[in-house]
Motif scaffolding. Sequence first.
Motif, PDB file in Angstrom:
ATOM      1  N   ASN A  34       0.574  -1.209  -0.059  1.00  0.00           N
ATOM      2  CA  ASN A  34       0.069  -0.110  -0.009  1.00  0.00           C
ATOM      3  C   ASN A  34       0.984   1.238  -0.042  1.00  0.00           C
ATOM      4  O   ASN A  34       2.011   1.124   0.203  1.00  0.00           O
ATOM      5  CB  ASN A  34      -1.074   0.016   1.247  1.00  0.00           C
ATOM      6  N   GLY A  35       0.442   2.164  -0.316  1.00  0.00           N
ATOM      7  CA  GLY A  35       1.026   3.731  -0.295  1.00  0.00           C
ATOM      8  C   GLY A  35       1.555   3.941   0.802  1.00  0.00           C
ATOM      9  O   GLY A  35       2.825   4.634   0.870  1.00  0.00           O
ATOM     10  N   LEU A  36       0.750   3.976   1.919  1.00  0.00           N
ATOM     11  CA  LEU A  36       1.458   4.371   3.253  1.00  0.00           C
ATOM     12  C   LEU A  36       2.808   3.915   3.482  1.00  0.00           C
ATOM     13  O   LEU A  36       3.951   4.113   3.940  1.00  0.00           O
ATOM     14  CB  LEU A  36       0.521   4.103   4.143  1.00  0.00           C
ATOM     15  N   ASP A  37       2.699   2.377   3.418  1.00  0.00           N
ATOM     16  CA  ASP A  37       3.909   1.643   3.676  1.00  0.00           C
ATOM     17  C   ASP A  37       5.132   2.094   2.578  1.00  0.00           C
ATOM     18  O   ASP A  37       6.244   1.937   3.184  1.00  0.00           O
ATOM     19  CB  ASP A  37       3.673  -0.032   3.741  1.00  0.00           C
ATOM     20  N   GLY A  38       4.868   2.189   1.456  1.00  0.00           N
ATOM     21  CA  GLY A  38       5.739   2.651   0.422  1.00  0.00           C
ATOM     22  C   GLY A  38       6.572   3.974   0.831  1.00  0.00           C
ATOM     23  O   GLY A  38       7.788   3.946   0.603  1.00  0.00           O
ATOM     24  N   LEU A  39       5.757   4.736   1.124  1.00  0.00           N
ATOM     25  CA  LEU A  39       6.013   5.980   1.696  1.00  0.00           C
ATOM     26  C   LEU A  39       7.142   5.857   2.811  1.00  0.00           C
ATOM     27  O   LEU A  39       8.268   6.621   2.974  1.00  0.00           O
ATOM     28  CB  LEU A  39       5.056   6.961   2.017  1.00  0.00           C
ATOM     29  N   SER A  40       6.628   5.047   3.826  1.00  0.00           N
ATOM     30  CA  SER A  40       7.697   4.635   4.973  1.00  0.00           C
ATOM     31  C   SER A  40       8.999   4.063   4.493  1.00  0.00           C
ATOM     32  O   SER A  40       9.966   4.395   5.097  1.00  0.00           O
ATOM     33  CB  SER A  40       6.825   3.978   6.074  1.00  0.00           C
ATOM     34  N   LEU A  51       8.463   2.070  -8.152  1.00  0.00           N
ATOM     35  CA  LEU A  51       7.617   1.791  -9.163  1.00  0.00           C
ATOM     36  C   LEU A  51       6.303   1.918  -8.233  1.00  0.00           C
ATOM     37  O   LEU A  51       6.326   0.710  -7.571  1.00  0.00           O
ATOM     38  CB  LEU A  51       7.847   0.527  -9.792  1.00  0.00           C
ATOM     39  N   LEU A  52       5.395   2.581  -8.494  1.00  0.00           N
ATOM     40  CA  LEU A  52       4.044   2.645  -7.729  1.00  0.00           C
ATOM     41  C   LEU A  52       2.682   2.520  -8.581  1.00  0.00           C
ATOM     42  O   LEU A  52       2.443   3.104  -9.627  1.00  0.00           O
ATOM     43  CB  LEU A  52       3.977   3.965  -7.182  1.00  0.00           C
ATOM     44  N   ASP A  53       2.235   1.592  -7.876  1.00  0.00           N
ATOM     45  CA  ASP A  53       0.639   1.730  -8.632  1.00  0.00           C
ATOM     46  C   ASP A  53      -0.173   2.913  -8.587  1.00  0.00           C
ATOM     47  O   ASP A  53      -0.162   3.441  -7.246  1.00  0.00           O
ATOM     48  CB  ASP A  53      -0.016   0.198  -8.072  1.00  0.00           C
ATOM     49  N   VAL A  54      -1.021   3.173  -9.321  1.00  0.00           N
ATOM     50  CA  VAL A  54      -1.640   4.398  -9.019  1.00  0.00           C
ATOM     51  C   VAL A  54      -2.818   4.128  -8.039  1.00  0.00           C
ATOM     52  O   VAL A  54      -3.358   5.058  -7.473  1.00  0.00           O
ATOM     53  CB  VAL A  54      -2.401   5.211 -10.463  1.00  0.00           C
ATOM     54  N   SER A  55      -3.579   2.860  -7.885  1.00  0.00           N
ATOM     55  CA  SER A  55      -4.708   2.696  -7.197  1.00  0.00           C
ATOM     56  C   SER A  55      -4.057   1.572  -6.212  1.00  0.00           C
ATOM     57  O   SER A  55      -4.137   0.494  -6.320  1.00  0.00           O
ATOM     58  CB  SER A  55      -5.824   1.956  -8.028  1.00  0.00           C
ATOM     59  N   VAL A  64       0.868   9.544  -2.649  1.00  0.00           N
ATOM     60  CA  VAL A  64       2.403   9.142  -2.453  1.00  0.00           C
ATOM     61  C   VAL A  64       3.220  10.397  -3.054  1.00  0.00           C
ATOM     62  O   VAL A  64       4.125  10.785  -2.502  1.00  0.00           O
ATOM     63  CB  VAL A  64       2.641   7.865  -2.953  1.00  0.00           C
ATOM     64  N   LEU A  65       3.100  10.440  -4.453  1.00  0.00           N
ATOM     65  CA  LEU A  65       3.849  11.494  -5.030  1.00  0.00           C
ATOM     66  C   LEU A  65       3.959  13.125  -4.068  1.00  0.00           C
ATOM     67  O   LEU A  65       4.894  13.491  -4.094  1.00  0.00           O
ATOM     68  CB  LEU A  65       3.485  11.747  -6.469  1.00  0.00           C
ATOM     69  N   ALA A  95       2.519  15.913 -10.684  1.00  0.00           N
ATOM     70  CA  ALA A  95       2.671  15.710  -9.169  1.00  0.00           C
ATOM     71  C   ALA A  95       4.097  15.304  -8.870  1.00  0.00           C
ATOM     72  O   ALA A  95       4.400  15.149  -7.536  1.00  0.00           O
ATOM     73  CB  ALA A  95       1.699  14.600  -8.796  1.00  0.00           C
ATOM     74  N   GLY A  96       4.994  15.175  -9.845  1.00  0.00           N
ATOM     75  CA  GLY A  96       6.292  15.063  -9.560  1.00  0.00           C
ATOM     76  C   GLY A  96       6.960  13.757 -10.156  1.00  0.00           C
ATOM     77  O   GLY A  96       8.090  13.268  -9.818  1.00  0.00           O
ATOM     78  N   ALA A  97       5.985  12.742 -10.770  1.00  0.00           N
ATOM     79  CA  ALA A  97       6.487  11.571 -11.347  1.00  0.00           C
ATOM     80  C   ALA A  97       7.531  11.637 -12.315  1.00  0.00           C
ATOM     81  O   ALA A  97       7.663  12.494 -13.138  1.00  0.00           O
ATOM     82  CB  ALA A  97       5.228  10.649 -11.837  1.00  0.00           C
TER      83      ALA A  97
END
Length: 207
Positions: A34-40, A51-55, A64-65, A95-97
Amino acid sequence: MKILLVDDHAILRKGLIEILLDEFPTCTFLEASNGLDGLSIMREHTVSLALLDVSMPKLNGLEVLKQAKVLDIDTPIVILSAQPEEQYAIRALKAGAHGFLNKESTPDELIVAVKKVLSGKKYISPVLADILADGVGKKKVNELHELLSDRELQVLELIGKGKTVSEIANEVSLSVNTVSTYRSRILQKMNLKNNADLVRYAIANNI
């Protein structure tokens, strides 16, 4: 070198790792669902590329961006999406991708994109390049969904897939009331009446 893969589908993450290992055999891969864990992970580790899924649950790729920018995280991020480039790519780049890839892209295109971003450049696919070129000088909104915020667009996408407000709330980690508010805003902005109208619009516009 470390590459972070953030997607709520484990099979897709493993598939990406297999593809990338052929080209980067010494790379270390980090994973998040999930995005929160990815950000951490990006805050705690020095990551060469994400590499991040958009959904995704909790925080989607676009969120996340934006959070990464606020937190001064300089990890290059490439957004992955099952949706066509015209739905999310421009939003992601704004958004910065550092790049945007459709999940139907070939393994070769994935490798090209990763190499380009790792070299310090941005990756623009041929399809996205055409979209950007076609949009030069155009200022008016051509599609109703362009009026929506990133979160509203995500809610519209999930409504279009037939999900209920409760299911959407669970998937994106928001309250039912909050999702209902987003739904009301979408209807108002797009001048539509009900969920049936939203579903028809989502199908017609491939959202």
